[in-house]
Motif scaffolding. Structure first.
Motif, PDB file in Angstrom:
ATOM      1  N   ARG A   1       0.822  -1.212   0.000  1.00 13.47           N
ATOM      2  CA  ARG A   1       0.000   0.000   0.000  1.00 13.47           C
ATOM      3  C   ARG A   1       0.859   1.267   0.000  1.00 13.47           C
ATOM      4  O   ARG A   1       0.348   2.360  -0.248  1.00 13.47           O
TER       5      ARG A   1
ATOM      6  N   THR B   1      -5.022   2.787  -1.369  1.00 22.87           N
ATOM      7  CA  THR B   1      -5.899   1.768  -0.807  1.00 22.87           C
ATOM      8  C   THR B   1      -6.952   1.392  -1.840  1.00 22.87           C
ATOM      9  O   THR B   1      -7.291   2.199  -2.720  1.00 22.87           O
TER      10      THR B   1
ATOM     11  N   PRO C   1      -6.681   6.284   2.092  1.00 26.02           N
ATOM     12  CA  PRO C   1      -5.239   6.337   2.308  1.00 26.02           C
ATOM     13  C   PRO C   1      -4.827   7.399   3.321  1.00 26.02           C
ATOM     14  O   PRO C   1      -3.813   7.246   4.007  1.00 26.02           O
TER      15      PRO C   1
END
Length: 496
Positions: A278, A318, A325
């Motif tokens: 991520r 994300t 995020p």
């Protein structure tokens, strides 16, 4: 390459300067004769638009992006098909004419600049700019497709091409493959080599190598694709690529973080490892580079209210159904040992932070002469290099300023040693600048690093590669060059 000496009428032996001058002129005239015969051979094979001889049209492509290398060229070839490239290569070998392949001419090491003796012809791939096919997980594109064009086409398919860099508006995919470009997303996705699923290229004899089907398993000996990736056009001409695409970003956000030193940045990087893939980018920036951007790049402003010696730009993504995020970054940074931070709350804010990072190279170039180095180091050694070894370099060369910025997550540092006040513009190319670079490269090599992380060798680092690389590496590189380019026509004077 055959030389045709004619009508030279050299003076008696002894007038050495005059002899050398006339000898050089005669050879240049010989090149023109040889090139003229080469073009005559192509006249029936290429459309008129593919052969450019107008000096004003050619001139911008004779000097590199940094303005450090210029060459001489009387002809620019602009093929629009692979068959035309094959015809050019076959005729070039028959007449002994060297070819300098060129995409966006954004090389940082003089890798796409013709030689100064006028012996070569520029071969532009910019007219080969078609996207042959595109889907959700791959695209087949010609070498002249500009990176930004591919990025937009992928977005229209709900996908993403996972490589980005500041020159996205001019760099072509053929050039990216030929230099094995890196950029800001290597941390998650790898270099250009990791994005290439197949390739089409014209090799010696005008023979076409085609692996565009993208086989996942193929054990027929050496990988020609991988030999050509990073070869800087010295082994053949890349004409098309099959490139992987990844699912498009659902949500993204960036954070700008102020820190005391690079050791603190490394500790933060290790902490963020827990977030896995991520975290897409982790850029380390000294305050000196930030200040140059603020001075020289319009409409930029400091991300933080306070002043910090070092900065980090982090980007997180994300997917659908996951926390935004921004929240992920808030969680990761909530109790981290950092100075200060701001988390972008919109795409526009994220782009503004990235504009600072992507403008550093332009700002550094504007702010006076510097010996610039694209190096890679073991990641744990980067903080040591940017502090202790940077100070060592400054001590060896009083009046200089040594700083570095770049992709800490993959160990790639753009390390610049600025010239003392009052130094001439060509300081980096003079004796002092070369001595600085030699020391930088010695320290990098001693640390187990590389003198070229993502820009390539070109002509800038050719001598240093020969000086510092192992005999095994140099022997292999030279043997491969001789085998794949027996007539020596592909991008002479670069790499090896």
């Amino acid at each position: 390459m055959p030389f045709i000496l004619f009508d030279c009428d050299l003076p008696p032996f002894g007038a050495m300067v005059t002899i050398w001058t006339k000898w050089t002129k005669c050879h240049f005239r010989a090149f023109l004769v040889t090139i003229a015969a080469f073009l005559d051979a192509l006249a029936g094979l290429l459309p008129a638009a593919a052969i450019v001889s107008d000096a004003d049209t050619i001139a911008p492509w004779l000097t590199d992006w940094r303005g450090r290398w210029s060459g001489v060229g009387s002809v620019l070839l602009q093929p629009s098909t692979t068959d035309e490239v094959a015809a050019i290569v076959e005729a070039a070998e028959a007449h002994g004419v060297a070819l300098v392949p060129q995409g966006g001419n954004s090389s940082m090491v003089g890798g796409a600049t013709p030689p100064a003796d006028g012996s070569a012809v520029l071969l532009s791939l910019r007219r080969m700019n078609r996207i042959r096919s595109i889907g959700s997980d791959h695209a087949v594109v010609e070498a002249g497709v500009i990176l930004e064009t591919l990025q937009r086409a992928a977005e229209a398919e709900g996908a993403r091409f996972p490589l980005d860099l500041g020159a996205r508006g001019s760099a072509t995919v053929g050039g990216l493959a030929s230099t094995n470009a890196g950029g800001t997303q290597v941390l998650r996705f790898g270099t250009m080599r990791a994005q290439v699923l197949g390739m089409e290229a014209v090799l010696s004899g005008g023979l076409v190598h085609d692996s565009l089907s993208g086989l996942k398993k193929d054990n027929r000996g050496f990988s020609l694709d991988h030999l050509l990736i990073g070869a800087e056009g010295t082994l053949g001409i890349v004409t098309a690529l099959r490139l992987r695409l990844v699912p498009g970003r659902v949500q993204r956000a960036a954070a700008w973080i102020g820190l005391d030193d690079p050791h603190q940045a490394l500790a933060l990087l290790r902490r963020l490892d827990a977030a896995g893939d991520r975290i897409e980018a982790f850029e380390l920036i000294p305050d000196a580079s930030l200040q140059r951007v603020l001075r020289h790049i319009p409409q930029t402003r400091a991300p933080l209210a306070g002043s910090w010696p070092w900065h980090v730009l982090v980007e997180a993504v994300t997917g659908a159904g996951e926390d935004p995020p921004e929240r992920l970054l808030e969680q990761l940074l909530s109790d981290a040992p950092i100075g200060d931070a701001v988390i972008a709350q919109s795409d526009a804010h994220t782009e503004a932070l990235w504009r600072i990072r992507h403008s550093i190279s332009e700002a550094e170039r504007t702010d006076g002469p510097a010996a610039q180095h694209d190096i890679s180091l073991p990641i744990d050694h980067v903080p040591v290099f940017l502090t202790e070894e940077a100070r060592l370099i400054e001590q060896h060369f009083p009046g200089t300023e040594a700083t570095g910025y770049g992709h800490l997550g993959d160990g790639n540092v753009h390390f610049h040693v600025r010239a003392p006040a009052g130094a001439p513009r060509d300081w980096a190319d003079g004796a002092k600048g070369k001595a600085v670079s030699a020391l930088v490269h010695d320290l990098v090599t001693e640390a187990g690093g590389s003198i070229s992380a993502e820009h390539g060798i070109g002509q800038m680092k050719k001598d240093e590669l020969a000086r510092l690389a192992s005999p095994a590496r140099m022997q292999a590189l030279r043997a491969i060059k001789r085998a794949m380019d027996p007539h020596g026509i592909f991008n002479p004077g670069k790499l090896v």
